[in-house]
Design a protein around this motif. Structure first.
Motif, mmCIF file in Angstrom:
data_model
loop_
_atom_site.group_PDB
_atom_site.id
_atom_site.type_symbol
_atom_site.label_atom_id
_atom_site.label_comp_id
_atom_site.label_asym_id
_atom_site.label_seq_id
_atom_site.Cartn_x
_atom_site.Cartn_y
_atom_site.Cartn_z
ATOM 1 N N ARG A 1 0.830 -1.200 0.000
ATOM 2 C CA ARG A 1 0.000 0.000 0.000
ATOM 3 C C ARG A 1 0.867 1.254 0.000
ATOM 4 O O ARG A 1 1.988 1.257 0.494
ATOM 5 N N ILE A 2 0.302 2.317 -0.560
ATOM 6 C CA ILE A 2 0.991 3.604 -0.596
ATOM 7 C C ILE A 2 0.134 4.616 0.166
ATOM 8 O O ILE A 2 -1.094 4.664 0.021
ATOM 9 N N PHE A 3 0.791 5.399 1.031
ATOM 10 C CA PHE A 3 0.102 6.346 1.911
ATOM 11 C C PHE A 3 0.348 7.764 1.411
ATOM 12 O O PHE A 3 1.490 8.239 1.398
ATOM 13 N N TRP A 4 -0.732 8.398 0.996
ATOM 14 C CA TRP A 4 -0.637 9.730 0.396
ATOM 15 C C TRP A 4 -0.964 10.822 1.417
ATOM 16 O O TRP A 4 -1.800 10.642 2.298
ATOM 17 N N GLY A 5 -0.321 11.977 1.260
ATOM 18 C CA GLY A 5 -0.598 13.124 2.113
ATOM 19 C C GLY A 5 0.368 14.253 1.819
ATOM 20 O O GLY A 5 1.203 14.162 0.906
ATOM 21 N N ARG A 6 0.256 15.304 2.592
ATOM 22 C CA ARG A 6 1.134 16.481 2.457
ATOM 23 C C ARG A 6 1.978 16.589 3.716
ATOM 24 O O ARG A 6 1.437 16.588 4.824
ATOM 25 N N ILE A 7 3.280 16.685 3.563
ATOM 26 C CA ILE A 7 4.187 16.715 4.721
ATOM 27 C C ILE A 7 3.918 17.966 5.550
ATOM 28 O O ILE A 7 4.014 19.091 5.057
ATOM 29 N N ALA A 8 3.567 17.777 6.809
ATOM 30 C CA ALA A 8 3.210 18.896 7.686
ATOM 31 C C ALA A 8 4.425 19.526 8.348
ATOM 32 O O ALA A 8 4.409 20.718 8.670
ATOM 33 N N ALA A 9 5.473 18.746 8.577
ATOM 34 C CA ALA A 9 6.682 19.284 9.210
ATOM 35 C C ALA A 9 7.841 18.328 8.942
ATOM 36 O O ALA A 9 7.657 17.112 8.836
ATOM 37 N N GLY A 10 9.034 18.905 8.838
ATOM 38 C CA GLY A 10 10.239 18.105 8.754
ATOM 39 C C GLY A 10 10.522 17.544 7.372
ATOM 40 O O GLY A 10 9.926 17.932 6.359
ATOM 41 N N ASN A 11 11.470 16.592 7.327
ATOM 42 C CA ASN A 11 11.926 15.966 6.090
ATOM 43 C C ASN A 11 11.816 14.454 6.222
ATOM 44 O O ASN A 11 11.792 13.908 7.326
ATOM 45 N N VAL A 12 11.811 13.772 5.069
ATOM 46 C CA VAL A 12 11.804 12.311 5.065
ATOM 47 C C VAL A 12 12.674 11.825 3.916
ATOM 48 O O VAL A 12 12.766 12.481 2.867
ATOM 49 N N LYS A 13 13.334 10.695 4.107
ATOM 50 C CA LYS A 13 14.135 10.081 3.048
ATOM 51 C C LYS A 13 14.009 8.562 3.156
ATOM 52 O O LYS A 13 13.564 8.022 4.183
ATOM 53 N N ILE A 14 14.381 7.887 2.097
ATOM 54 C CA ILE A 14 14.309 6.437 2.087
ATOM 55 C C ILE A 14 15.194 5.871 3.195
ATOM 56 O O ILE A 14 16.327 6.303 3.397
ATOM 57 N N GLY A 15 14.636 4.920 3.931
ATOM 58 C CA GLY A 15 15.355 4.309 5.041
ATOM 59 C C GLY A 15 15.026 4.890 6.394
ATOM 60 O O GLY A 15 15.418 4.323 7.434
ATOM 61 N N ASP A 16 14.287 6.018 6.437
ATOM 62 C CA ASP A 16 13.928 6.624 7.725
ATOM 63 C C ASP A 16 12.973 5.714 8.496
ATOM 64 O O ASP A 16 12.082 5.082 7.923
ATOM 65 N N HIS A 17 13.149 5.681 9.821
ATOM 66 C CA HIS A 17 12.271 4.910 10.707
ATOM 67 C C HIS A 17 11.091 5.793 11.125
ATOM 68 O O HIS A 17 11.287 6.912 11.607
ATOM 69 N N LEU A 18 9.859 5.275 10.954
ATOM 70 C CA LEU A 18 8.653 6.024 11.288
ATOM 71 C C LEU A 18 7.814 5.252 12.297
ATOM 72 O O LEU A 18 7.861 4.017 12.361
ATOM 73 N N THR A 19 7.046 6.038 13.080
ATOM 74 C CA THR A 19 6.091 5.467 14.036
ATOM 75 C C THR A 19 4.691 5.908 13.642
ATOM 76 O O THR A 19 4.469 7.071 13.287
ATOM 77 N N VAL A 20 3.738 4.992 13.685
ATOM 78 C CA VAL A 20 2.342 5.314 13.390
ATOM 79 C C VAL A 20 1.674 5.802 14.671
ATOM 80 O O VAL A 20 1.798 5.179 15.719
ATOM 81 N N GLN A 21 1.014 6.935 14.588
ATOM 82 C CA GLN A 21 0.264 7.455 15.721
ATOM 83 C C GLN A 21 -1.222 7.387 15.356
ATOM 84 O O GLN A 21 -1.605 7.838 14.274
ATOM 85 N N PRO A 22 -2.091 6.723 16.134
ATOM 86 C CA PRO A 22 -1.901 6.393 17.551
ATOM 87 C C PRO A 22 -1.452 4.958 17.853
ATOM 88 O O PRO A 22 -1.224 4.641 19.018
ATOM 89 N N SER A 23 -1.323 4.075 16.872
ATOM 90 C CA SER A 23 -1.105 2.655 17.192
ATOM 91 C C SER A 23 0.276 2.384 17.780
ATOM 92 O O SER A 23 0.463 1.441 18.547
ATOM 93 N N GLY A 24 1.283 3.178 17.407
ATOM 94 C CA GLY A 24 2.644 2.962 17.882
ATOM 95 C C GLY A 24 3.433 1.968 17.042
ATOM 96 O O GLY A 24 4.605 1.685 17.332
ATOM 97 N N ALA A 25 2.842 1.408 15.976
ATOM 98 C CA ALA A 25 3.561 0.484 15.102
ATOM 99 C C ALA A 25 4.715 1.208 14.409
ATOM 100 O O ALA A 25 4.640 2.414 14.155
ATOM 101 N N LYS A 26 5.770 0.447 14.069
ATOM 102 C CA LYS A 26 6.973 1.048 13.484
ATOM 103 C C LYS A 26 7.307 0.382 12.156
ATOM 104 O O LYS A 26 7.042 -0.812 11.956
ATOM 105 N N ALA A 27 7.901 1.166 11.239
ATOM 106 C CA ALA A 27 8.330 0.651 9.940
ATOM 107 C C ALA A 27 9.329 1.633 9.349
ATOM 108 O O ALA A 27 9.521 2.744 9.865
ATOM 109 N N LYS A 28 9.963 1.210 8.249
ATOM 110 C CA LYS A 28 10.901 2.071 7.541
ATOM 111 C C LYS A 28 10.306 2.489 6.194
ATOM 112 O O LYS A 28 9.495 1.786 5.605
#
Length: 438
Positions: A262-289
């Motif tokens: 799946r692909i998650f679409w949206g507009r970046i609200a703050a900061g930067n992102v690059k391939i390989g960055d570790h992200l946390t899903v809020q509110p579930s707390g799940a993690k992925a790269k």
């Protein structure tokens, strides 16, 4: 590369009290910049005595009710270009009843031009009393962090002593902004109807330049052309509100390597992102790269993206992410909050009720919320904070919120798209208040 290509488009709104000449000003800018088609021009042309003129306000008053009543109700957007720059104008209503529409326009503007109708003021007195809506719109533009605020003192052609009027009103505005701790860019004398000091320091038909003895600054368009476009800070850690979830399908030839992803679409609200960055899903707390970053419609794959860009993210593993969730940098120090302090601009006809449930829309997520306390409200006349048991329409106050579920909150001053939300009445679905987190 031309100067036009080098400069970002400037988004600005016109604000102020009703009948201050906002729609006429925008019509004048469009007319003098030759941004009006011939059929539009013929539709607003009419005779005034022995002179030919135009009803410029009709260029922006698009609703039938606006034309019938001669007022602006909704926000009207118009576009024009000069050899130096591109502009997007938002014509905001002046009536207190439609202040919510002004707030909407201000939240995404690079600048605010607040008109002051000199014919409504006691301009002959050394101490001039400003209209409440002039004060309110200035304070709202300041609270919403509009980067540049300009005052345009209008209708100076309609009075007998424009120089004295400009000086006295300018002094009143400077006293007000000093007390309110508001920074402004310019205070400019204009006549929107006659086109004086709008696009240039031009003379009227008698050869007179408006307020020539007491004002040597730029015309309104010259001042707007020189303003910077707001560039969102990239210092905050990555925050991304998920707007849409798309299932990637396997190609017909079976060549897709992303079957089922799946692909998650949206507009970046703050900061930067690059391939390989570790992200946390809020509110579930799940993690992925982050495994892939796309532009719109999968047209281009990126190595990284920054604040304000609309992108699609693919993660390296299948986790539960839905519209309304936030993807946040795993290093982010801000956890989800169920209690928060905020500045609240109350916009509903019904007063705010402490303890009553409202919907809070934060990003693309809706959460039940209660205002647990009103700390105080701002008196727009004295600029003092005062105790308050409720907030009436168009009031500005400090409140405490209790949320049904935790949300990621950053101060509005640091990250506008993460630090802002709206309150919605659960019964009427009206937008009730603009929330700016502290």
């Amino acid at each position: 590369m031309s100067s036009l290509q080098n400069k970002h488009t400037l988004k600005f709104l016109t604000a102020g009290s009703v009948d201050d000449g906002k729609s006429t000003l925008i019509g004048r800018l469009l007319l003098d910049s030759k941004a009006i088609l011939a059929d539009q021009l013929s539709g607003i042309q009419h005779k005034l005595a022995d002179d030919e003129s135009y009803d410029l306000a009709k260029l922006t008053d698009g609703l039938q009710a606006e034309r019938e009543q001669g007022i602006t109700i909704d926000v009207a957007y118009r576009y024009f270009t000069t050899p130096e720059r591109k502009f997007i104008i938002a014509d905001a209503p002046g009536h207190e009843q439609y202040t919510r529409n002004m707030v909407t326009a201000a939240s995404s503007s690079d600048a605010a031009v607040i008109l002051v109708d000199v014919t409504k003021l006691n301009w002959e007195d050394e101490v001039v009393d400003l209209l409440p809506q002039t004060r309110r719109h200035t304070l709202l533009a300041h609270l919403l962090k509009v980067p540049s605020i300009l005052f345009a003192i209008n209708k100076l052609d309609a009075i007998k002593d424009p120089d004295t009027a400009f000086i006295n009103v300018k002094n009143a505005l400077e006293k007000f902004i000093s007390q309110a701790n508001v920074t402004i860019t310019n205070i400019i004398p204009i006549s929107a109807l006659k086109g004086l000091n709008i696009t240039s320091r031009n003379a009227d038909k008698h050869g007179n330049i408006l307020c020539e003895k007491v004002y040597q600054g730029p015309s309104l368009l010259e001042a707007l052309t020189a303003l910077p476009s707001h560039v969102t800070s990239n210092t905050q850690e990555f925050h991304f509100p998920v707007q849409f979830v798309q299932k990637l399908e396997e190609a017909h030839d079976g060549s897709s390597t992303q079957h089922g992803r799946r692909i998650f679409w949206g507009r970046i609200a703050a900061g930067n992102v690059k391939i390989g960055d570790h992200l946390t899903v809020q509110p579930s707390g799940a993690k992925a790269k982050v495994s892939k970053i796309f532009t719109n419609a999968l047209q281009e794959e990126l190595q990284g993206a920054t604040t304000g860009q609309s992108v699609g993210l693919i993660l390296d593993q299948e986790i539960d992410v839905s519209r309304g969730d936030w993807l946040i940098a795993s290093t982010a120090s801000v956890a989800g909050q169920k209690e928060a302090k905020a500045t609240l601009a109350w916009l509903d006809d019904e007063p705010l009720v402490v303890g009553r449930a409202y919907w809070l829309k934060h990003g693309h997520r809706w959460i039940k919320t209660k205002v647990s306390a009103i700390e105080h409200h701002l008196n727009i006349h004295t600029l003092e904070t005062e105790p308050a048991e409720n907030l009436d329409k168009n009031s500005i106050g400090e409140v405490s919120l209790v949320l049904q579920q935790p949300i990621p909150v950053l101060p509005y001053n640091d990250a506008k798209d993460v630090g802002a939300a709206i309150l919605v009445d659960t019964a009427t679905n009206r937008t009730a208040g603009a929330v700016l987190f502290k």
